[in-house]
Design a protein around this motif. Structure first.
Motif, PDB file in Angstrom:
ATOM      1  N   GLU A  19      -1.305  20.669  35.253  1.00 53.70           N
ATOM      2  CA  GLU A  19      -1.600  20.406  33.850  1.00 53.70           C
ATOM      3  C   GLU A  19      -2.574  19.229  33.814  1.00 53.70           C
ATOM      4  O   GLU A  19      -2.256  18.152  34.323  1.00 53.70           O
ATOM      5  CB  GLU A  19      -0.321  20.063  33.079  1.00 53.70           C
ATOM      6  CG  GLU A  19       0.828  21.035  33.286  1.00 53.70           C
ATOM      7  CD  GLU A  19       0.549  22.442  32.800  1.00 53.70           C
ATOM      8  OE1 GLU A  19      -0.320  22.608  31.923  1.00 53.70           O
ATOM      9  OE2 GLU A  19       1.190  23.380  33.292  1.00 53.70           O
ATOM     10  N   SER A  27      -4.135  24.216  31.841  1.00 54.43           N
ATOM     11  CA  SER A  27      -3.242  24.519  32.955  1.00 54.43           C
ATOM     12  C   SER A  27      -3.967  25.386  33.987  1.00 54.43           C
ATOM     13  O   SER A  27      -4.580  26.401  33.639  1.00 54.43           O
ATOM     14  CB  SER A  27      -1.998  25.247  32.446  1.00 54.43           C
ATOM     15  OG  SER A  27      -1.099  25.471  33.501  1.00 54.43           O
ATOM     16  N   TYR A  28      -3.894  24.972  35.240  1.00 54.68           N
ATOM     17  CA  TYR A  28      -4.532  25.664  36.357  1.00 54.68           C
ATOM     18  C   TYR A  28      -3.447  26.097  37.332  1.00 54.68           C
ATOM     19  O   TYR A  28      -2.660  25.260  37.786  1.00 54.68           O
ATOM     20  CB  TYR A  28      -5.531  24.714  37.032  1.00 54.68           C
ATOM     21  CG  TYR A  28      -6.132  25.193  38.323  1.00 54.68           C
ATOM     22  CD1 TYR A  28      -6.988  26.290  38.353  1.00 54.68           C
ATOM     23  CD2 TYR A  28      -5.868  24.531  39.511  1.00 54.68           C
ATOM     24  CE1 TYR A  28      -7.557  26.710  39.539  1.00 54.68           C
ATOM     25  CE2 TYR A  28      -6.444  24.940  40.701  1.00 54.68           C
ATOM     26  CZ  TYR A  28      -7.283  26.033  40.713  1.00 54.68           C
ATOM     27  OH  TYR A  28      -7.852  26.446  41.883  1.00 54.68           O
ATOM     28  N   GLN A  29      -3.381  27.396  37.633  1.00 58.79           N
ATOM     29  CA  GLN A  29      -2.343  27.888  38.538  1.00 58.79           C
ATOM     30  C   GLN A  29      -2.909  28.104  39.936  1.00 58.79           C
ATOM     31  O   GLN A  29      -4.041  28.549  40.102  1.00 58.79           O
ATOM     32  CB  GLN A  29      -1.746  29.194  38.025  1.00 58.79           C
ATOM     33  CG  GLN A  29      -0.529  29.625  38.842  1.00 58.79           C
ATOM     34  CD  GLN A  29       0.145  30.836  38.240  1.00 58.79           C
ATOM     35  OE1 GLN A  29      -0.390  31.936  38.275  1.00 58.79           O
ATOM     36  NE2 GLN A  29       1.326  30.616  37.678  1.00 58.79           N
ATOM     37  N   ARG A  30      -2.072  27.831  40.943  1.00 57.74           N
ATOM     38  CA  ARG A  30      -2.506  27.917  42.335  1.00 57.74           C
ATOM     39  C   ARG A  30      -1.327  28.240  43.230  1.00 57.74           C
ATOM     40  O   ARG A  30      -0.183  27.977  42.890  1.00 57.74           O
ATOM     41  CB  ARG A  30      -3.098  26.573  42.742  1.00 57.74           C
ATOM     42  CG  ARG A  30      -3.907  26.627  44.013  1.00 57.74           C
ATOM     43  CD  ARG A  30      -4.522  25.258  44.242  1.00 57.74           C
ATOM     44  NE  ARG A  30      -5.472  25.244  45.311  1.00 57.74           N
ATOM     45  CZ  ARG A  30      -5.174  25.439  46.591  1.00 57.74           C
ATOM     46  NH1 ARG A  30      -3.959  25.693  46.978  1.00 57.74           N
ATOM     47  NH2 ARG A  30      -6.120  25.360  47.506  1.00 57.74           N
ATOM     48  N   LYS A  31      -1.632  28.761  44.414  1.00 54.75           N
ATOM     49  CA  LYS A  31      -0.618  29.062  45.429  1.00 54.75           C
ATOM     50  C   LYS A  31      -0.921  28.239  46.673  1.00 54.75           C
ATOM     51  O   LYS A  31      -2.082  28.083  47.061  1.00 54.75           O
ATOM     52  CB  LYS A  31      -0.656  30.557  45.759  1.00 54.75           C
ATOM     53  CG  LYS A  31       0.421  31.011  46.709  1.00 54.75           C
ATOM     54  CD  LYS A  31       0.341  32.529  46.881  1.00 54.75           C
ATOM     55  CE  LYS A  31       1.443  33.019  47.797  1.00 54.75           C
ATOM     56  NZ  LYS A  31       1.403  34.485  47.925  1.00 54.75           N
ATOM     57  N   LYS A  53       6.090  22.786  39.413  1.00 58.56           N
ATOM     58  CA  LYS A  53       6.604  24.008  40.038  1.00 58.56           C
ATOM     59  C   LYS A  53       7.953  24.322  39.394  1.00 58.56           C
ATOM     60  O   LYS A  53       8.853  23.476  39.397  1.00 58.56           O
ATOM     61  CB  LYS A  53       6.778  23.826  41.547  1.00 58.56           C
ATOM     62  CG  LYS A  53       7.288  25.073  42.252  1.00 58.56           C
ATOM     63  CD  LYS A  53       7.500  24.848  43.732  1.00 58.56           C
ATOM     64  CE  LYS A  53       8.915  24.377  43.966  1.00 58.56           C
ATOM     65  NZ  LYS A  53       9.283  24.299  45.371  1.00 58.56           N
ATOM     66  N   ASN A  78       1.486  24.931  38.963  1.00 59.75           N
ATOM     67  CA  ASN A  78       0.464  24.682  37.951  1.00 59.75           C
ATOM     68  C   ASN A  78       0.069  23.218  37.988  1.00 59.75           C
ATOM     69  O   ASN A  78       0.900  22.359  38.302  1.00 59.75           O
ATOM     70  CB  ASN A  78       0.985  24.995  36.541  1.00 59.75           C
ATOM     71  CG  ASN A  78       1.174  26.475  36.329  1.00 59.75           C
ATOM     72  OD1 ASN A  78       0.385  27.283  36.796  1.00 59.75           O
ATOM     73  ND2 ASN A  78       2.226  26.839  35.622  1.00 59.75           N
ATOM     74  N   ILE A 121       4.027  28.713  44.239  1.00 54.24           N
ATOM     75  CA  ILE A 121       3.081  28.851  43.148  1.00 54.24           C
ATOM     76  C   ILE A 121       3.344  27.682  42.198  1.00 54.24           C
ATOM     77  O   ILE A 121       4.489  27.419  41.838  1.00 54.24           O
ATOM     78  CB  ILE A 121       3.242  30.200  42.433  1.00 54.24           C
ATOM     79  CG1 ILE A 121       2.890  31.327  43.418  1.00 54.24           C
ATOM     80  CG2 ILE A 121       2.357  30.264  41.186  1.00 54.24           C
ATOM     81  CD1 ILE A 121       3.168  32.716  42.902  1.00 54.24           C
TER      82      ILE A 121
END
Length: 126
Positions: A77, A4-8, A96, A75, A73
């Motif tokens: 997957e 999982s990579y989180q980003r805004k 989201k 993620n 924000i």
């Protein structure tokens, strides 16, 4: 394996309505793919330098379900799957608040950096 990579969402990624422009999703997938490889211990630079191969994108698909907006924000997957000895793909779910907003898939192969010819998937990725 799934990572999982989180980003805004940045302002410059949006259009006049404040919605993320569709052209950004392939970029998000690339970021998530790089993050995936880092998490399994083989970032792009290591694959290129130690194994002397490049990972080549040969196919891309995206399905848009719901929009993302400036400041959201989210993620991504990411899952890795081997198709056969030479081809593999990544599957992406952009999420989201537990809602899938987009899905995608990229198909790849590996090539020798000098000859530019296709080579089998390295064991470390399988």
């Amino acid at each position: 394996m799934e990572v999982s990579y989180q980003r805004k969402v940045n302002f410059y990624e949006t259009d006049a309505q404040g919605v993320v422009h569709h052209s950004n999703y392939p970029r998000y997938f690339e970021e998530a793919r790089g993050f995936f490889l880092e998490n399994i211990g083989f970032p792009y630079h290591r694959i290129r330098e130690e194994l002397n191969i490049d990972i080549v994108l040969i196919e891309l698909s995206v399905k848009y379900k719901h929009p993302l907006f400036f400041g959201d924000i989210f993620n991504i997957e990411t899952k890795f799957n081997v198709e056969n000895r030479y081809f593999f793909y990544f599957e992406y779910q952009v999420v989201k608040n537990s809602e899938i907003v987009s899905t995608g898939r990229t198909r790849h192969c590996c090539i020798d950096r000098q000859t530019r010819k296709i080579v089998p998937i390295p064991d470390l990725l399988v």
